[in-house]
Design an enzyme around this catalytic site. Structure first.
Site, PDB file in Angstrom:
ATOM      1  N   ARG A 151      41.926  46.424  52.087  1.00  0.00           N
ATOM      2  CA  ARG A 151      42.685  47.545  52.158  1.00  0.00           C
ATOM      3  C   ARG A 151      42.003  48.482  52.996  1.00  0.00           C
ATOM      4  O   ARG A 151      42.570  49.667  53.097  1.00  0.00           O
ATOM      5  CB  ARG A 151      43.230  48.038  50.828  1.00  0.00           C
ATOM      6  CG  ARG A 151      43.785  47.300  49.967  1.00  0.00           C
ATOM      7  CD  ARG A 151      45.163  46.887  50.388  1.00  0.00           C
ATOM      8  NE  ARG A 151      45.869  46.168  49.170  1.00  0.00           N
ATOM      9  CZ  ARG A 151      46.035  44.931  48.976  1.00  0.00           C
ATOM     10  NH1 ARG A 151      45.093  44.197  49.590  1.00  0.00           N
ATOM     11  NH2 ARG A 151      46.604  44.551  48.033  1.00  0.00           N
ATOM     12  N   SER A 198      50.895  49.129  44.253  1.00  0.00           N
ATOM     13  CA  SER A 198      49.494  49.601  43.876  1.00  0.00           C
ATOM     14  C   SER A 198      49.056  51.000  44.238  1.00  0.00           C
ATOM     15  O   SER A 198      49.172  51.070  45.365  1.00  0.00           O
ATOM     16  CB  SER A 198      48.282  48.442  44.336  1.00  0.00           C
ATOM     17  OG  SER A 198      48.685  47.371  44.118  1.00  0.00           O
ATOM     18  N   GLU A 239      44.849  53.495  46.589  1.00  0.00           N
ATOM     19  CA  GLU A 239      45.175  52.796  47.794  1.00  0.00           C
ATOM     20  C   GLU A 239      46.288  53.695  48.636  1.00  0.00           C
ATOM     21  O   GLU A 239      46.241  53.776  49.748  1.00  0.00           O
ATOM     22  CB  GLU A 239      45.670  51.739  47.341  1.00  0.00           C
ATOM     23  CG  GLU A 239      46.165  50.824  48.559  1.00  0.00           C
ATOM     24  CD  GLU A 239      46.919  49.603  48.111  1.00  0.00           C
ATOM     25  OE1 GLU A 239      46.644  48.983  47.148  1.00  0.00           O
ATOM     26  OE2 GLU A 239      47.433  48.861  49.034  1.00  0.00           O
TER      27      GLU A 239
HETATM   28  N1  EPU Z   1      46.426  43.481  34.275  1.00  0.00           N
HETATM   29  C1  EPU Z   1      46.485  44.039  32.909  1.00  0.00           C
HETATM   30  N2  EPU Z   1      47.297  44.855  32.707  1.00  0.00           N
HETATM   31  C2  EPU Z   1      48.071  45.573  33.865  1.00  0.00           C
HETATM   32  C3  EPU Z   1      48.108  44.921  35.233  1.00  0.00           C
HETATM   33  C4  EPU Z   1      46.956  43.964  35.448  1.00  0.00           C
HETATM   34  O1  EPU Z   1      45.810  43.643  32.086  1.00  0.00           O
HETATM   35  O2  EPU Z   1      48.685  46.387  33.705  1.00  0.00           O
HETATM   36  C5  EPU Z   1      45.390  42.425  34.491  1.00  0.00           C
HETATM   37  C6  EPU Z   1      45.969  40.887  34.641  1.00  0.00           C
HETATM   38  O3  EPU Z   1      46.287  40.238  33.654  1.00  0.00           O
HETATM   39  C7  EPU Z   1      45.088  40.060  35.498  1.00  0.00           C
HETATM   40  C8  EPU Z   1      44.417  41.255  36.398  1.00  0.00           C
HETATM   41  O4  EPU Z   1      44.667  42.588  35.648  1.00  0.00           O
HETATM   42  O5  EPU Z   1      44.089  39.701  34.922  1.00  0.00           O
HETATM   43  C9  EPU Z   1      44.927  41.326  37.890  1.00  0.00           C
HETATM   44  O6  EPU Z   1      46.297  41.806  37.985  1.00  0.00           O
HETATM   45  P1  EPU Z   1      47.310  41.242  39.108  1.00  0.00           P
HETATM   46  O7  EPU Z   1      46.892  40.112  39.658  1.00  0.00           O
HETATM   47  O8  EPU Z   1      48.553  41.343  38.598  1.00  0.00           O
HETATM   48  O9  EPU Z   1      47.104  42.238  40.230  1.00  0.00           O
HETATM   49  P2  EPU Z   1      45.948  42.824  41.055  1.00  0.00           P
HETATM   50  O10 EPU Z   1      44.907  41.925  41.331  1.00  0.00           O
HETATM   51  O11 EPU Z   1      45.492  44.273  40.398  1.00  0.00           O
HETATM   52  C10 EPU Z   1      46.162  42.746  43.703  1.00  0.00           C
HETATM   53  C11 EPU Z   1      47.030  43.607  44.646  1.00  0.00           C
HETATM   54  C12 EPU Z   1      48.287  43.563  44.779  1.00  0.00           C
HETATM   55  C13 EPU Z   1      48.675  42.170  44.832  1.00  0.00           C
HETATM   56  C14 EPU Z   1      48.114  41.326  43.720  1.00  0.00           C
HETATM   57  C15 EPU Z   1      48.198  39.783  44.026  1.00  0.00           C
HETATM   58  C16 EPU Z   1      45.325  45.655  45.021  1.00  0.00           C
HETATM   59  C17 EPU Z   1      45.145  47.025  44.673  1.00  0.00           C
HETATM   60  N3  EPU Z   1      46.480  45.109  44.382  1.00  0.00           N
HETATM   61  O12 EPU Z   1      46.697  43.297  42.375  1.00  0.00           O
HETATM   62  O13 EPU Z   1      48.871  44.408  45.701  1.00  0.00           O
HETATM   63  O14 EPU Z   1      50.036  41.888  45.163  1.00  0.00           O
HETATM   64  O15 EPU Z   1      46.715  41.431  43.673  1.00  0.00           O
HETATM   65  O16 EPU Z   1      47.508  39.528  44.947  1.00  0.00           O
HETATM   66  O17 EPU Z   1      44.538  45.031  45.514  1.00  0.00           O
HETATM   67  C18 EPU Z   1      49.973  46.320  46.599  1.00  0.00           C
HETATM   68  O18 EPU Z   1      48.786  46.552  47.230  1.00  0.00           O
HETATM   69  O19 EPU Z   1      50.732  47.285  46.610  1.00  0.00           O
HETATM   70  C19 EPU Z   1      49.906  45.156  45.717  1.00  0.00           C
HETATM   71  C20 EPU Z   1      50.873  45.067  44.859  1.00  0.00           C
END
Ligand code: EPU
Length: 338
Positions: free
Chosen positions: A166, A237, A333
């Site tokens: 990012r 995010s 972010e």
């Molecule tokens: N989780 C929770 N509770 C929550 C949210 C997440 O326990 O309320 C846990 C999930 O169960 C999982 C882990 O956290 O084990 C990761 O969650 P998830 O894959 O949903 O999302 P992320 O890794 O936090 C990132 C990006 C997203 C992108 C997704 C998919 C960032 C800041 N965010 O989220 O990007 O869509 O991976 O690749 O890196 C964005 O930038 O606006 C965005 C949505």
């Protein structure tokens, strides 16, 4: 053409959709228009901010006392095409997901995992948007810009953009110095699919998978986790996933054995901020009209006529609570606009 609006109500110009006024809102159609604007008294005498779809901005106040500058450069030109790949130049003002749809319908692979991300092409190259194991840096060939100080063009190679998670040179060392006018992407006609992130592969049909299948499934997953733009205002995010030393993660794992992590390199891991926020008890919590989204704690929403101060306060409280509970600093972010 250049269009200038004074005292512009910009609720529909940023995806948080909060009641904010900008002193000026300016749109331009061509690189020539941008160059004229940079020589104009309006931009010489006032602070200004280039914006795209407003999907990664938090206006901190209800008045932005400057000029918001929006590119409507929307040309899409194939620069070179071989049997295996396509180089395509895309204007900064093209809606990102329209471009992804265009790639998929032409059979050009590389962008499909980034389907349905809000925002525009110019911002994609500044933010290094990413999802489902792909970042836009993986398909960026060059970034065309105009230097603000001299109003002269400069092309950045991918390496010169210094891309990270990012982040890019445009968010750090050269912040506020260049305006992106177009991005040249390199797409593949026989793409290698990236299906190993999360539940992507499991959501796909057995057998021969196409980039259109990947796009469809990514859109389905995003729709199930993130608020639809017409449901609640948000900026996707809100926080970045923090990167911490492996030793700190190992120590935390003793107390929190179910803490998820992704390896970054041999000495660092990334921990999902959504998980940290969730486990601190923030799911669904409200502050004025702002709230933590029930289905994904990483997303702050404009639930009920939120004002900028509500989101700022909520984000501060969350950051503090994660710091106190886990000793981990989470950073937005979203770009805070004063
Ligand atoms: N989780 C929770 N509770 C929550 C949210 C997440 O326990 O309320 C846990 C999930 O169960 C999982 C882990 O956290 O084990 C990761 O969650 P998830 O894959 O949903 O999302 P992320 O890794 O936090 C990132 C990006 C997203 C992108 C997704 C998919 C960032 C800041 N965010 O989220 O990007 O869509 O991976 O690749 O890196 C964005 O930038 O606006 C965005 C949505």
């Amino acid at each position: 053409m250049i269009r200038i609006e004074e005292n512009c109500f910009i609720k529909e110009r940023h995806t948080f959709r909060m009641p904010v006024y900008a002193r000026w809102f300016v749109e331009y159609d061509t690189v020539g228009d941008l160059i004229s604007l940079l020589h104009s008294d309006l931009l010489r005498n006032h602070s200004f901010l280039p914006i795209g779809g407003g999907s990664n901005l938090l206006f901190v106040h209800e008045h932005y006392d400057g000029v918001l500058l929006h590119s409507v450069i929307r040309d899409v030109t194939v620069l070179n095409e071989t049997d295996s790949e396509v180089l395509v130049k895309v204007g900064a003002g093209v809606v990102w997901d329209d471009f992804v749809a265009h790639c998929v319908s032409n059979g050009w692979g590389g962008a499909e995992n980034l389907s349905y991300i809000p925002g525009e092409v110019g911002a994609s190259a500044v933010q290094n948007i990413g999802a489902y194991g792909v970042e836009v840096k993986d398909i960026i060939h060059e970034v065309e810009t105009i230097e603000i100080a001299t109003a002269s063009p400069r092309i950045f190679t991918n390496a010169e953009c210094e891309y990270g998670y990012r982040s890019s040179i445009f968010k750090h060392a050269l912040k506020g110095k260049y305006i992106v006018t177009a991005v040249v992407y390199r797409l593949q006609k026989n793409p290698r699919l990236h299906l190993d992130y999360g539940n992507l592969r499991h959501s796909l049909p057995e057998g021969n998978i196409t980039i259109a299948d990947v796009r469809r499934v990514v859109i389905d997953i995003r729709r199930s986790k993130l608020p639809e733009p017409d449901e609640y205002g948000s900026a996707g995010s809100f926080f970045m996933n923090p990167v911490i030393p492996v030793e700190q993660y190992e120590a935390l794992k003793v107390t929190y054995p179910d803490m998820p992590h992704y390896e970054v390199d041999s000495t660092h891991v990334k921990v999902p901020a959504g998980w940290l926020i969730d486990r601190c008890g923030w799911k669904g919590k409200e502050e004025g009209g702002a709230a933590v989204y029930e289905k994904q704690c990483l997303v702050l929403i404009n639930k009920n006529n939120a004002r900028p101060g509500d989101v700022v306060t909520l984000a501060d409280k969350i950051k503090q609570s994660v710091q106190q509970t886990y000793g981990i600093t989470i950073n937005p972010e979203v770009n805070y606009i004063e």
